[in-house]
Design an enzyme around this catalytic site. Structure first.
Site, mmCIF file in Angstrom:
data_model
loop_
_atom_site.group_PDB
_atom_site.id
_atom_site.type_symbol
_atom_site.label_atom_id
_atom_site.label_comp_id
_atom_site.label_asym_id
_atom_site.label_seq_id
_atom_site.Cartn_x
_atom_site.Cartn_y
_atom_site.Cartn_z
ATOM 1 N N SER A 209 -4.463 -3.767 -2.106
ATOM 2 C CA SER A 209 -3.102 -3.433 -2.514
ATOM 3 C C SER A 209 -2.791 -4.100 -3.860
ATOM 4 C CB SER A 209 -2.119 -3.831 -1.416
ATOM 5 O OG SER A 209 -0.842 -3.268 -1.629
ATOM 6 N N GLU A 339 -2.285 5.345 4.681
ATOM 7 C CA GLU A 339 -1.554 4.435 3.803
ATOM 8 C C GLU A 339 -0.115 4.174 4.253
ATOM 9 O OE1 GLU A 339 -2.688 2.490 1.575
ATOM 10 O OE2 GLU A 339 -4.687 3.270 1.166
ATOM 11 N N HIS A 458 -2.016 1.409 5.612
ATOM 12 C CA HIS A 458 -2.226 0.473 4.514
ATOM 13 C C HIS A 458 -2.590 -0.906 5.079
ATOM 14 C CE1 HIS A 458 -1.701 -0.631 0.325
ATOM 15 N NE2 HIS A 458 -0.827 -1.580 0.606
#
Length: 561
Positions: A209, A339, A458
């Site tokens: 990320s 995600e 995610h």
């Protein structure tokens, strides 16, 4: 005092005494910078390894050093006790009793041995968290999976939020200090890691990320040349829809508002923030959101104007990649299958937000979906039609799926796609691309009714690379799909750290018979052969990841690949 009692007393202070030789039970390492005393830990498979935690790599960024570039620590006086966790850098709403402090520029080193006959590959991990949350402490990046491999793992803290990324576009605060912290930590590793058994000429930088964004930026930054030799960017990319700005006065003005500082005079703003308590500065993060908890992404890199300082970034990332102005190394790029799908729920389960998004799409869409704030009605309407057709957003399965894809694509998936394709075209080093689709027993987002995972969210691939005991149990060694996934993911990282190739080796049979090809798009004939690895219970090689979904983005924000 009798002999028995004397030994008991000695045992209680063995960290600072050599009574009876007991202090030797603590591992130690001696580098050119100093001597470090650590502690012992154990992997999930029972391997004993050395842990050196909370080592300060730069001078405390407090007082006159707040908002200044980091100052690397070259030498230490006396023995450095590194047997316990250091603090997290300031984060929003930490749990009661959680160790947080502005004096937080620390790193952890984990090693199987520091006196082996051969130095081991080093993995340098940069944590996630949007540049305003999470940390490199062992509760967010535990070593208990990767240290079953012969690697040295380094995890770091870097300054977050306004404390790390204040950018006024002037000499007082050019910006990017959080990234410069990462550079300082890399320099510390270059100088010291051999004493911990790590090879300074075999360093893999990896991040997820915000950490994945950071990794790509280090491949471009003039400050990091020669400090690493492979790179892994998970679910993060700086190659977005807009060019990198030269300042973030928008965020500085938000900080001024929530901190009651003057916004009309940048010098006064700088000195006002410099004298505010750090808890007040970072505790004000809720004041930065504009629509629910959007925009999710706040701080990012700036292309620094030249004020005579050492600049972390002096060129737009897309331009740097296209012109080959980067440190080319073997590269792994990834995204998860779903995600930010869960962001849809924050809108659909709040009738006020749902009604507002429908009625004020032109105002809200740039906030929620990281689009230019001056985006036109026609272009925003085209994006809306691509995901929702001509329908209003309603709380149903179809809208939830479409809105989840829109959040995922704009925040992570499309920027990662763009980075993978650029690197595939312009890097002379191999580029490996994967999609993490595995849904195990845990996830960072679970169904609100069943409390079970339904998507590959995610951060979910981190569950099989690091222990995340702030919220998730350690995966044991029983023969389960989750356990096998730990073995596969750590094997890929291990092989990549050693050889720059994540494919199966003789000592990693858990990956056999996998052959994960590199992306190929340097020739026109390669345009339909952009292969990637789909990571699920069974690994498989696919082509052209989500390319159809990204057509509208390529039309709205075109670049030449």
């Amino acid at each position: 005092m009798n002999v028995f009692l004397l030994c008991v007393v000695c045992a209680t202070v063995l960290a600072v005494t050599s009574c009876g030789g007991l202090a030797d039970e603590f591992p130690s390492a001696r580098s050119v910078s100093g001597t470090f005393k650590g502690s012992w830990m154990e992997t999930r498979r029972g391997r004993r390894f050395q842990a050196y935690r909370g080592i300060k790599y730069a001078w405390p960024p407090v007082g006159e050093l707040r908002f200044q570039p980091p100052r690397l620590i070259d030498s230490y006086k006396g023995v450095v006790y590194a047997g316990e966790e250091g603090p997290s850098c300031p984060v929003p709403a930490p749990p009661p009793g959680y160790y947080v402090d502005e004096d937080c520029l620390t790193l952890n080193v984990y090693t199987p041995t520091n006196n082996g006959s051969k130095l081991l590959p080093v993995i340098f991990y940069i944590h996630a968290g949007g540049f305003y949350s999470m940390s490199g402490r062992s509760d967010y990046a535990g070593p208990h999976y990767l240290l079953d491999r012969d690697v040295v793992l380094v995890t770091i803290n870097y300054r977050l939020g306004s404390l790390g990324f204040l950018s006024l576009g002037n000499k007082l605060a050019p910006g990017n200090n959080g990234f410069k912290d990462q550079v300082a930590a890399l320099k510390w590793v270059r100088r010291n890691i051999a004493a911990f058994g790590g090879d300074p000429n075999l360093v893999t930088i990896a991040g997820c990320s915000a950490g994945g964004v950071s990794v790509m930026l280090h491949m471009i930054s003039p400050m990091t040349k020669g400090l690493f030799h492979r790179a892994i960017s998970m679910s993060g990319s700086p190659t977005a829809k807009e060019h990198s700005p030269s300042h973030r006065l928008d965020l500085a003005h938000k900080q001024a508002r929530v901190s009651d500082c003057p916004a009309d005079n940048l010098t006064a703003l700088y000195h006002c923030l410099k004298n505010k308590p750090w808890r007040e500065i970072h505790g004000s993060i809720l004041g930065f959101f504009e629509f629910g908890y959007d925009p999710l992404t706040l701080w990012r890199q700036v292309v620094e104007p030249d004020f005579g300082q050492e600049r972390f970034l002096d060129i737009e990332p897309i331009k740097a990649i296209r012109e080959g102005r980067m440190h080319e190394v073997p590269f792994i790029v990834s995204q998860t299958q779903d995600e930010f799908f869960w962001k849809a729920n924050s809108i659909l389960y709040n009738q006020t937000l749902l009604d507002t998004m429908n009625a004020e799409w032109d105002r809200v869409a740039p906030i929620s979906f990281a689009l230019p704030r001056d985006e036109t009605h026609e272009r925003l309407a085209k994006l809306r039609r691509a995901y929702f057709g001509d329908k209003d957003l309603v709380n149903d399965t179809s809208t939830s799926d479409a809105l989840g894809k829109l959040y995922s694509d704009t925040i992570t998936a499309f920027p990662v796609h763009r980075m993978a394709n650029l690197m595939c075209k312009f890097s002379k080093q191999p580029v490996y691309y994967y999609e993490f689709a595995y849904i195990g027993n845990n996830s960072h987002r679970v169904d609100r009714v069943t409390n079970k995972p339904t998507h590959a969210a995610h951060h979910d691939d981190l569950l099989y690379l690091f222990t995340l005991n702030y919220s998730y149990p350690t995966i044991d060694v029983a023969d389960t799909e989750d356990s096998r996934m730990v073995d596969k993911m750590t094997a890929m990282w291990y092989n990549f750290a050693r050889y720059g190739n994540p494919n199966s080796c003789e000592d990693t049979p858990e990956l056999s018979p996998l052959h994960w090809p590199t992306m190929k798009c340097r020739r026109e004939s390669d345009s339909k052969q952009k292969q990637y690895l789909r990571v699920d219970e069974e690994f498989s090689v696919k082509q052209n990841l989500k390319e159809d979904r990204f057509k509208v983005w390529e039309e709205l924000y075109p670049i030449v690949y």
